[in-house]
Design an enzyme around this catalytic site. Sequence first.
Site, PDB file in Angstrom:
ATOM      1  N   SER A 106      41.085  41.625  28.893  1.00 12.64           N
ATOM      2  CA  SER A 106      40.774  42.331  30.129  1.00 12.64           C
ATOM      3  C   SER A 106      41.949  42.373  31.107  1.00 12.64           C
ATOM      4  O   SER A 106      41.871  43.017  32.145  1.00 12.64           O
ATOM      5  CB  SER A 106      39.582  41.663  30.819  1.00 12.64           C
ATOM      6  OG  SER A 106      39.905  40.326  31.189  1.00 12.64           O
ATOM      7  N   SER A 158      41.832  37.222  26.990  1.00 13.27           N
ATOM      8  CA  SER A 158      42.201  38.329  27.867  1.00 13.27           C
ATOM      9  C   SER A 158      43.640  38.337  28.351  1.00 13.27           C
ATOM     10  O   SER A 158      44.100  39.335  28.890  1.00 13.27           O
ATOM     11  CB  SER A 158      41.264  38.369  29.077  1.00 13.27           C
ATOM     12  OG  SER A 158      39.971  38.723  28.670  1.00 13.27           O
ATOM     13  N   LYS A 180      46.438  40.130  38.516  1.00  9.21           N
ATOM     14  CA  LYS A 180      45.177  40.746  38.097  1.00  9.21           C
ATOM     15  C   LYS A 180      44.200  40.751  39.263  1.00  9.21           C
ATOM     16  O   LYS A 180      44.148  39.790  40.042  1.00  9.21           O
ATOM     17  CB  LYS A 180      44.609  39.949  36.917  1.00  9.21           C
ATOM     18  CG  LYS A 180      43.370  40.542  36.265  1.00  9.21           C
ATOM     19  CD  LYS A 180      42.992  39.700  35.065  1.00  9.21           C
ATOM     20  CE  LYS A 180      41.752  40.212  34.364  1.00  9.21           C
ATOM     21  NZ  LYS A 180      41.414  39.372  33.178  1.00  9.21           N
TER      22      LYS A 180
END
Length: 435
Positions: free
Chosen positions: A140, A164, A65
């Site tokens: 996310s 997330s 990420k």
Amino acid sequence: MMRLIPPDDCVDEIARRLEAIEQHRGLNALLGVNPEAMALAKRYQQQRRRGELIGPLHGVPVIIKDNIACAPLPITLGCRALASVRATADARVVQRLRGAGAIILARANMSEFAFDVRSRSSLAGDVANPLCPTVTAGGSSGGCAAAVAAGMADAALGTDTGGSVRIPCSYTGLVGLRPTFRRAQLDGVAPLSPSKDTVGPMVHGVEDAALLHAVIHGRPLAPLPVRSLEGVRFGVITALQGSDDAQLTVWHAALHQLRQAGATIAEVALPLLDDVRKATCLSLYEFHAAINRWLSTQPGAPAGLNEIVTSGAFLPEFAPFLQQMMTSHTLKTPLWLAGRRFQRLLRQSLSDVAQQHRIDGFVYPTVQQQPVSMEKMPPGCAPELSAISGFPAITLPCGVSRHGLPVGMEILSVEEDETELLSLALACERCGDFG
């Protein structure tokens, strides 16, 4: 079956994954590919031929990420205002991945600043769900989930502040672990809420989650204890089951399978659940100071959050949120202190209920409702139980609804060591045709 094993041909493995990335560009899962990935694969393949494996992930591609530092790649948090920022040192978790032989293949798209439970950024737009491209992959860490589900890699590292990792894994049929909160694991990770941020694996199976978790935490590698579900007591928090009929059909079938495997399913109530639903988000008070400290350590980054807001180089829909965060200049305000007190209260409440009912693990649907569009889907407060309390939780697929989308089951343990939780999850995963 474990997927995270050193490939026989590192070069072929990376070439195959790069081809998958090219085929799935429309998902917007990635922000960039590591230009050194193929060169690393060639070097690792030469070492493999000499019998010199670096570690248990030798040549295994992993996607990261884009709020986790991987030097010298960019670290943008999905925001146009940070597009030129490059990591100058690896995050601790990335150091350990590389030390185990993993190849960092690409940077994943994400919800800008990690704010949302849907992944939409000003750098790459919405992340689509590879199982149904008209709906969101969640957030996310949605770029990580979409990339793994689409076959760009078999593993990704995401961050989980309020769900997330687990929400996008639920949406895409993956296993996602939110570990016990440990501040040391956040070295080199851009902050959202330092009292809740964690880093966790996003993979296809529980054993792979255990392996990746052990690697990034520097723990000894050992097989998970194999256990039966006979005598295991699961506490179902019925108030978290939601009202999505398609999901509930799968959920109740999964609980039946657990019973058939010998587990006891006990319905439990959590005294503080209504307070969880109303809990004030600590990131509202922590983000401003935390992101300013982080920006001050990044060469070429904006001078602070105020400069980002002034630039306008971010998603306009986040402007009110950012303005609200800008008003918090310091911690230890009454509202922040109240939030920290509630963390301790929830932790004690979960422990008390587990002890009273002899619960080995709490279970509930990971999200309240399956996604139906690219827009944000309210996940309910279930993911916040782990996020607020600091206890570990894992989501794993427990079936597929009539709409063709997976349903996630979350298991939360009040044991701080994740071994018990992972062992329970593995037993569930092996429960007949569970998932």
